[in-house]
Design a protein around this motif. Structure first.
Motif, PDB file in Angstrom:
ATOM      1  N   GLN A 245      41.663  56.477  37.402  1.00  0.00           N
ATOM      2  CA  GLN A 245      40.717  57.333  36.684  1.00  0.00           C
ATOM      3  C   GLN A 245      39.324  56.709  36.813  1.00  0.00           C
ATOM      4  O   GLN A 245      38.810  56.131  35.841  1.00  0.00           O
ATOM      5  N   ALA A 247      36.335  57.571  36.626  1.00  0.00           N
ATOM      6  CA  ALA A 247      35.273  57.888  35.658  1.00  0.00           C
ATOM      7  C   ALA A 247      35.374  56.991  34.417  1.00  0.00           C
ATOM      8  O   ALA A 247      34.370  56.749  33.732  1.00  0.00           O
ATOM      9  N   LEU A 248      36.577  56.487  34.145  1.00  0.00           N
ATOM     10  CA  LEU A 248      36.751  55.651  32.946  1.00  0.00           C
ATOM     11  C   LEU A 248      36.988  54.180  33.303  1.00  0.00           C
ATOM     12  O   LEU A 248      37.309  53.381  32.429  1.00  0.00           O
ATOM     13  N   LEU A 356      46.230  57.209  28.013  1.00  0.00           N
ATOM     14  CA  LEU A 356      46.053  57.532  29.427  1.00  0.00           C
ATOM     15  C   LEU A 356      46.925  56.627  30.304  1.00  0.00           C
ATOM     16  O   LEU A 356      47.498  57.065  31.309  1.00  0.00           O
ATOM     17  N   ARG A 377      45.262  63.617  29.860  1.00  0.00           N
ATOM     18  CA  ARG A 377      44.081  63.251  30.664  1.00  0.00           C
ATOM     19  C   ARG A 377      42.824  63.923  30.111  1.00  0.00           C
ATOM     20  O   ARG A 377      41.793  63.281  29.917  1.00  0.00           O
ATOM     21  N   ASP A 378      42.918  65.212  29.857  1.00  0.00           N
ATOM     22  CA  ASP A 378      41.735  65.951  29.378  1.00  0.00           C
ATOM     23  C   ASP A 378      41.301  65.451  28.006  1.00  0.00           C
ATOM     24  O   ASP A 378      40.116  65.277  27.733  1.00  0.00           O
ATOM     25  N   ARG A 381      39.676  61.900  28.335  1.00  0.00           N
ATOM     26  CA  ARG A 381      38.360  61.976  28.997  1.00  0.00           C
ATOM     27  C   ARG A 381      37.318  62.528  28.036  1.00  0.00           C
ATOM     28  O   ARG A 381      36.183  62.078  28.016  1.00  0.00           O
TER      29      ARG A 381
END
Ligand code: ADP
Ligand code: MG
Length: 412
Positions: A245, A247-248, A356, A377-378, A381
């Motif tokens: 992931q 972005a994280l 996650l 996930r959504d 995030r």
């Protein structure tokens, strides 16, 4: 009812019809939604001990013998080699003695030993864990587990299985067998048995372990196992998820660093319902091979994570889990009233990352369908970069959003 001989596992055919495999025969069963609900209720009552269970031994979380009755292939040779070793070392005497594997774990060989009238459990760590990804870990963790059982057993008698013997060099130990009358908490939760007293007891036990071991230099030296914690937790859960992931990623890396730099008390490291056995008056914690002198927020977040995921599994049912979460938290803080500055924020932040990690890390939970996995996930995030980090806010959001889930397709 139609009986055929195709080999198939449990398959959902349509909403009202299922195919099940019984001893090589396929049985087509019609089952209305109302009947399913009645069965579900009966199962729940049975599991709560009100009526005798009507489902198969294999599905039942209550123990009346080992879970996996047969040994095959590699497992067979490993078991017979282990039995020989136990004989040589003097822990097994009878020529009729036998080993039966206990199911559940991914990181060890674990067997029930029946030696004449004696029954006990032996556990030996595996160098490669039984998961899809390659995941290797140092087998010296078996000695940490044994040391942790001894330590917690001294502080809180009965809360862990009693150790009977250990051979650190050969990497195994033997312990008390918790058989009849014990149920596995994970199985209870999956079957929809939501008992507040179980969550309270878990909170109390965890808080006691953390409070009683805090600030102890001797324990800190004994459980200086950050390398083990890294192999079994930080890398496969946090760092792997960060890679998957991007972005994280920075949040995962920062959290991994923070965790590994914290030394507050003895941490179980795998405080999950699957490692908790329950009997009427006893809660027993198993499987402390990740024992580490570190950050107690890890254990609290780890357990909460499982309760959150059980709600998602049952959604839109399972609203009762909200109370279990609240009571676990409350009892923990009763046992350990001064957990330190920033405690709640620390736990909630880690909880989000662990949610996650249980879908994108190396040890994903096996019971969520793809839609639910995507939901996790959504949701996670959406909680970064900023947001309220109180447990109540997170619980409110999780339960409100999972409430909108349509009931899952029928499960066996
Ligand atoms: N002392 C015990 N008595 C009864 N069952 C046990 C005992 N220890 C472990 N088990 C059973 O074996 C399973 C796997 O053991 P565990 O110690 O959790 O191994 P792993 O590290 O492989 O997860 C547990 O979930 C539990 O069902
Ligand atoms: Mg386990």
């Amino acid at each position: 009812m139609i009986v055929g001989t195709v080999s198939a596992a449990v398959v959902v055919v349509r909403n009202r019809r299922r195919v099940r495999l019984f001893a090589g025969k396929v049985v087509f069963m019609r089952c209305s939604v109302r009947r399913r609900d009645r069965l579900f209720e009966r199962k729940k009552r049975a599991l709560a001990g009100i009526v005798a269970p009507r489902f198969s031994e294999h599905q039942s979380p209550w123990r009346s013998g080992p879970h996996t009755p047969k040994l095959r292939g590699v497992q067979m040779s490993s078991a017979s080699e282990f039995l020989e070793r136990l004989r040589r070392d003097g822990w097994v005497r009878s020529s009729q003695a036998r080993l039966t594997p206990l199911s559940g774990g991914v990181s060890s060989e674990i067997y029930l030993v029946e030696d004449d009238t004696e029954r006990f459990v032996v556990k030996r760590a595996l160098p490669k864990l039984k998961v899809r990804d390659d995941w290797f870990a140092d087998v010296s963790r078996n000695a940490s587990e044994h040391a942790c059982l001894e330590c917690v057993g001294r502080l809180l008698p009965g809360v862990v299985p009693r150790v009977r013997f250990a051979n650190a060099e050969a990497g195994y130990f033997g312990m008390e067998y918790l058989g009849d009358g014990f149920a596995n908490w994970k199985q209870l939760l999956l079957h929809g048995v939501f008992e507040v007293r179980h969550a309270r007891r878990a909170g109390l036990v965890l808080g006691e372990i953390h409070r009683r071991t805090a600030g102890d230099a001797e324990l800190q030296r004994c459980f200086d196992t950050t390398a083990n914690f890294h192999q079994l937790r930080t890398a496969p859960y946090l760092l792997t998820s960060g890679e998957r992931q991007p972005a994280l990623r920075d949040y995962f890396v920062a959290e991994a660093r923070r965790l590994e730099a914290t030394r507050e008390c003895l941490v179980h490291g795998d405080f999950s319902p699957k490692n908790i056995l329950l009997a009427n008056e006893r809660l027993v914690v198993l499987d402390c091979e990740v024992a580490w002198y570190g950050d107690p927020a890890f254990d609290a977040a780890f357990l909460l994570n499982h309760l959150f995921l059980k709600r998602l599994y049952h959604a839109p049912r399972g609203g009762e889990l909200r109370e279990l979460i609240g009571e676990f938290w409350r009892e923990y803080l009763t046992a350990r009233p001064a957990p330190g500055e920033g405690w709640e924020e620390r736990v909630v932040n880690l909880l989000l990352l662990l949610l996650l990690a249980r879908v994108d890390g190396k040890s994903p939970v096996e019971y969520l369908d793809p839609r639910r996995v995507q939901f996790v996930r959504d949701f996670v995030r959406g909680c970064f970069p900023a947001g309220d980090r109180t447990l109540r806010t997170l619980v409110d959001a999780w339960f409100a959003r999972t409430h909108a889930f349509p009931a899952p397709a029928q499960r066996s």
